[in-house]
Design an enzyme around this catalytic site. Structure first.
Site, PDB file in Angstrom:
ATOM      1  N   LYS A  74       0.825  -1.211   0.000  1.00  0.00           N
ATOM      2  CA  LYS A  74       0.000   0.000   0.000  1.00  0.00           C
ATOM      3  C   LYS A  74       0.864   1.268   0.000  1.00  0.00           C
ATOM      4  O   LYS A  74       0.599   2.198  -0.748  1.00  0.00           O
ATOM      5  CB  LYS A  74      -0.932   0.018   1.224  1.00  0.00           C
ATOM      6  CG  LYS A  74      -1.887  -1.172   1.297  1.00  0.00           C
ATOM      7  CD  LYS A  74      -2.846  -1.053   2.475  1.00  0.00           C
ATOM      8  CE  LYS A  74      -2.182  -1.126   3.836  1.00  0.00           C
ATOM      9  NZ  LYS A  74      -1.677  -2.461   4.196  1.00  0.00           N
ATOM     10  N   ARG A 100      -9.627   1.126   8.210  1.00  0.00           N
ATOM     11  CA  ARG A 100      -9.156  -0.194   8.603  1.00  0.00           C
ATOM     12  C   ARG A 100     -10.250  -0.981   9.308  1.00  0.00           C
ATOM     13  O   ARG A 100     -10.064  -2.160   9.584  1.00  0.00           O
ATOM     14  CB  ARG A 100      -8.009   0.012   9.591  1.00  0.00           C
ATOM     15  CG  ARG A 100      -6.714  -0.669   9.246  1.00  0.00           C
ATOM     16  CD  ARG A 100      -5.747  -0.336  10.349  1.00  0.00           C
ATOM     17  NE  ARG A 100      -4.494  -0.984  10.217  1.00  0.00           N
ATOM     18  CZ  ARG A 100      -3.458  -0.518   9.517  1.00  0.00           C
ATOM     19  NH1 ARG A 100      -3.572   0.596   8.845  1.00  0.00           N
ATOM     20  NH2 ARG A 100      -2.342  -1.176   9.512  1.00  0.00           N
ATOM     21  N   ARG A 153      11.117  -5.745   4.808  1.00  0.00           N
ATOM     22  CA  ARG A 153      10.888  -4.329   4.470  1.00  0.00           C
ATOM     23  C   ARG A 153      11.941  -3.416   5.109  1.00  0.00           C
ATOM     24  O   ARG A 153      12.276  -3.563   6.271  1.00  0.00           O
ATOM     25  CB  ARG A 153       9.499  -3.936   4.976  1.00  0.00           C
ATOM     26  CG  ARG A 153       9.214  -2.449   4.916  1.00  0.00           C
ATOM     27  CD  ARG A 153       7.768  -2.126   4.848  1.00  0.00           C
ATOM     28  NE  ARG A 153       6.978  -2.604   5.975  1.00  0.00           N
ATOM     29  CZ  ARG A 153       5.640  -2.575   5.965  1.00  0.00           C
ATOM     30  NH1 ARG A 153       4.993  -2.128   4.928  1.00  0.00           N
ATOM     31  NH2 ARG A 153       4.976  -3.019   7.015  1.00  0.00           N
ATOM     32  N   ARG A 211      10.999  -1.217  10.581  1.00  0.00           N
ATOM     33  CA  ARG A 211      10.014  -0.746  11.560  1.00  0.00           C
ATOM     34  C   ARG A 211       9.959  -1.719  12.735  1.00  0.00           C
ATOM     35  O   ARG A 211       9.966  -2.927  12.529  1.00  0.00           O
ATOM     36  CB  ARG A 211       8.627  -0.688  10.908  1.00  0.00           C
ATOM     37  CG  ARG A 211       8.413   0.583  10.120  1.00  0.00           C
ATOM     38  CD  ARG A 211       7.177   0.537   9.294  1.00  0.00           C
ATOM     39  NE  ARG A 211       6.049  -0.125   9.927  1.00  0.00           N
ATOM     40  CZ  ARG A 211       4.883  -0.335   9.318  1.00  0.00           C
ATOM     41  NH1 ARG A 211       4.707   0.078   8.080  1.00  0.00           N
ATOM     42  NH2 ARG A 211       3.911  -0.949   9.940  1.00  0.00           N
ATOM     43  N   ARG A 265      -0.626  -8.498  13.879  1.00  0.00           N
ATOM     44  CA  ARG A 265      -1.187  -7.533  12.911  1.00  0.00           C
ATOM     45  C   ARG A 265      -2.017  -8.250  11.868  1.00  0.00           C
ATOM     46  O   ARG A 265      -3.071  -7.770  11.458  1.00  0.00           O
ATOM     47  CB  ARG A 265      -0.063  -6.712  12.265  1.00  0.00           C
ATOM     48  CG  ARG A 265       0.454  -5.632  13.213  1.00  0.00           C
ATOM     49  CD  ARG A 265       1.796  -5.088  12.793  1.00  0.00           C
ATOM     50  NE  ARG A 265       1.810  -4.527  11.465  1.00  0.00           N
ATOM     51  CZ  ARG A 265       2.891  -4.413  10.704  1.00  0.00           C
ATOM     52  NH1 ARG A 265       4.048  -4.839  11.153  1.00  0.00           N
ATOM     53  NH2 ARG A 265       2.810  -3.882   9.517  1.00  0.00           N
TER      54      ARG A 265
END
Ligand code: ADP
Length: 230
Positions: free
Chosen positions: A21, A96, A135, A168, A179
């Site tokens: 995203k 969300r 990531r 992160r 998550r």
């Protein structure tokens, strides 16, 4: 808000953590010159600056949970009132929950903006953990890399600006699992919500990033023409 609002571009990117995203939002932002509104980035900024919102959000984010709908809705409303949003925006990480989606629809109506184009980035669940744990984000310009799929040639520095790349804290595997669980429970129902409204467009998020961007733009342009002719 004046009639400019009716011609505005409102794009929502849906998809599980790591679906791409943020990467897509940045590409759309460049293409259309509209800002990216990322609630995750806004919350991380608040945490960094130790604001009251940041202090409240930090433990929730660290556990992989969701910050309350009221707080997030207020944050997004304030952001959409800023001058750079006059021609629209691309939402990444918001809405969300179904509550957030209802609040957003009310907000768009109040601001006399068009209903959003909602793009659902579908990805294979097996690749998800690698997408997220691999990531890396540039501290300086925000560019997103993945050490497995799209590494920086200058790792641990950014190819674009030479800034430092970081992981992160909530991309740690144990937090990612929580998550993903929250996503299944709270965000998955959104897909049905937008499908029933006839606003949902699905696409293969496992394709190359440039291909995905191209398809998102085609979907958006196609829908715009539909609206204009109808
Ligand atoms: P990702 O899409 O990769 O899961 P984000 O950067 O969008 O990550 O969000 C990171 C964290 O910030 C979430 O796990 C959640 O705690 C919080 N957050 C972000 N956006 C929202 C939202 N719209 N509602 C509730 N919590 C949010």
């Amino acid at each position: 808000m004046d009639t400019i609002g009716k011609r505005a571009r409102i794009i929502i990117l849906l998809g599980p953590p790591g679906a791409g995203k943020g990467t897509q939002a940045k590409a759309i932002m460049q293409r259309y010159g509209i800002p990216q509104i990322s609630t995750g980035d806004m919350l991380r900024e608040a945490v960094k600056n130790r604001t009251p919102l940041g202090l409240a959000a930090e433990p929730i984010m660290k556990s992989g949970g969701y910050v309350s709908d009221d707080i997030i809705n207020g944050l997004v409303e304030d952001r959409t009132l800023q001058a750079d949003c006059v021609h629209g925006f691309v939402l990444d990480g918001y809405p969300r929950t179904v509550e957030q989606a209802k609040s957003l629809n009310q907000l768009l109506e109040k601001q006399r903006r068009p209903m959003p184009t909602v793009v659902n980035l579908q990805v294979e669940p097996e690749g998800m953990i690698r997408r997220i744990s691999g990531r890396r984000t540039c501290r300086q310009c925000g560019r997103i890399y993945n050490i497995y799929f799209s590494p920086s040639q200058r790792d641990p520095l950014c190819d674009t600006c030479g800034g430092e790349l970081f992981s992160r804290p909530d991309d740690d595997e144990s937090i990612v699992r929580e998550r993903l669980r929250q996503y299944e429970k709270q965000t998955q129902p959104l897909i049905q919500f937008y499908r029933e409204l006839g606003q949902l467009e699905g696409l293969d998020g496992d394709a190359a990033p440039e291909t995905v961007t191209q398809r998102v733009l085609e979907i958006f342009e196609g829908r715009k023409e539909q609206h204009a002719g109808s």
